[in-house]
Design an enzyme around this catalytic site. Structure first.
Site, PDB file in Angstrom:
ATOM      1  N   GLU A 140      54.262  99.935  32.783  1.00 26.81           N
ATOM      2  CA  GLU A 140      54.327  98.750  31.790  1.00 26.81           C
ATOM      3  C   GLU A 140      54.384  99.790  30.707  1.00 26.81           C
ATOM      4  OE1 GLU A 140      53.155  95.000  29.168  1.00 26.81           O
ATOM      5  OE2 GLU A 140      51.897  96.014  30.023  1.00 26.81           O
ATOM      6  N   GLU A 148      51.492  86.245  27.612  1.00 27.82           N
ATOM      7  CA  GLU A 148      50.121  87.249  26.501  1.00 27.82           C
ATOM      8  C   GLU A 148      50.375  87.170  24.954  1.00 27.82           C
ATOM      9  OE1 GLU A 148      48.811  91.592  28.892  1.00 27.82           O
ATOM     10  OE2 GLU A 148      50.375  91.406  27.737  1.00 27.82           O
TER      11      GLU A 148
END
Length: 275
Positions: free
Chosen positions: A148, A245
């Site tokens: 990521e 998130e």
């Protein structure tokens, strides 16, 4: 409309970690993700997930000394033994939790300082090798590894600091068990132009995360048009989970109108399977 997974590291923090699984289910979520489960035995975390009836879709491999500012071990050349132990631990938890994906964080190769070109190349070489190692082990266990890109405002010095960098590294890793994790919060800060970015990365993105920019609160505020980017994900055929998130601006349940408007109760999503 994509399916939403509650991030239990940031959401439902009004209750202890193991109680957040049921809190997420009660709020209508069919799946969960989080940063790390390792403060609790795998069997206890798995029981909490099972009892709540939610899917586990993602968590991170051990990332070093988080309290001291470490953000992953994969690019740190002198941490091979610790990386090996962490990978083994992550796969143990993934099996217990029936979790298909593990995010392996790259790390900060030079805390508090800038890397020159040679230093960045050396760190990337270590990172590529370690992610391939993780992918080999994950594939043997029926799991997948994600990398990521993370923005340099929230995480200064992180090795993967843009989607362009993430795509380049993914091509260099060149492993069938590795995919890209697209956090639209980070991508808006580092890359922008989210519509073209989603379309151009659709072939390699295996997990998406959302939050508002710049505050990282509920995803329907700030400078990202949530309905637009969710529509683009539908247009490109994204069938995975969208991880929430974000840090709620107040009490978690009080800020879930955005979720209920787009996902209803969420219970119907339980018939689906993760991508």
């Amino acid at each position: 409309m994509p399916r939403f997974a509650a991030n239990l590291s940031m959401m439902f923090t009004e209750v202890p970690f193991l109680e957040r699984f049921q809190a997420a289910a009660d709020a209508g979520f069919a799946a969960v993700e989080y940063l790390f489960p390792y403060d609790h035995p795998a069997e206890e975390v798995a029981a909490a997930r099972r009892d709540a009836g939610v899917e586990q879709v993602l968590f991170n491999a051990p990332a070093g000394d988080w309290a001291a500012g470490e953000r992953g071990l994969a690019c740190l050349p002198d941490r091979q033994e610790e990386f090996d132990r962490g990978l083994e631990t992550a796969l143990h938890y993934a099996e217990a939790l029936d979790c298909p994906r593990i995010h392996v964080m790259a790390g900060i190769p030079r805390p508090g300082g800038e890397l020159d070109a040679a230093g960045r190349a050396a760190a990337r070489e270590v990172h590529v090798r370690r992610v391939r190692q993780a992918a080999d082990a994950a594939a043997a266990a029926g799991r997948r590894v994600l990398i990521e890109p993370i923005n340099p405002v929230d995480m200064p010095g992180y090795l993967l600091d843009s989607m362009r960098e993430g795509r380049d590294v993914l091509e260099q890793i060149d492993h069938p068990a590795v995919g890209l994790q697209l956090d639209l919060y980070h991508a808006q800060i580092t890359d922008g132009d989210l519509t073209r970015l989603i379309r151009s990365a659709a072939d390699v993105v295996e997990h998406v995360q959302i939050a508002s920019v710049p505050d990282r609160h509920e995803p329907d505020g700030g400078e990202i048009d949530l309905d637009h980017v969710l529509g683009v994900l539908d247009d490109v055929g994204y069938a995975g989970w969208v991880g929430c998130e974000y840090r709620p601006a107040g009490e978690t349940r009080a800020g879930l109108d955005w979720f209920h408007r787009r996902a209803g109760s969420g219970r119907a999503d339980r018939r689906g399977s993760g991508a």
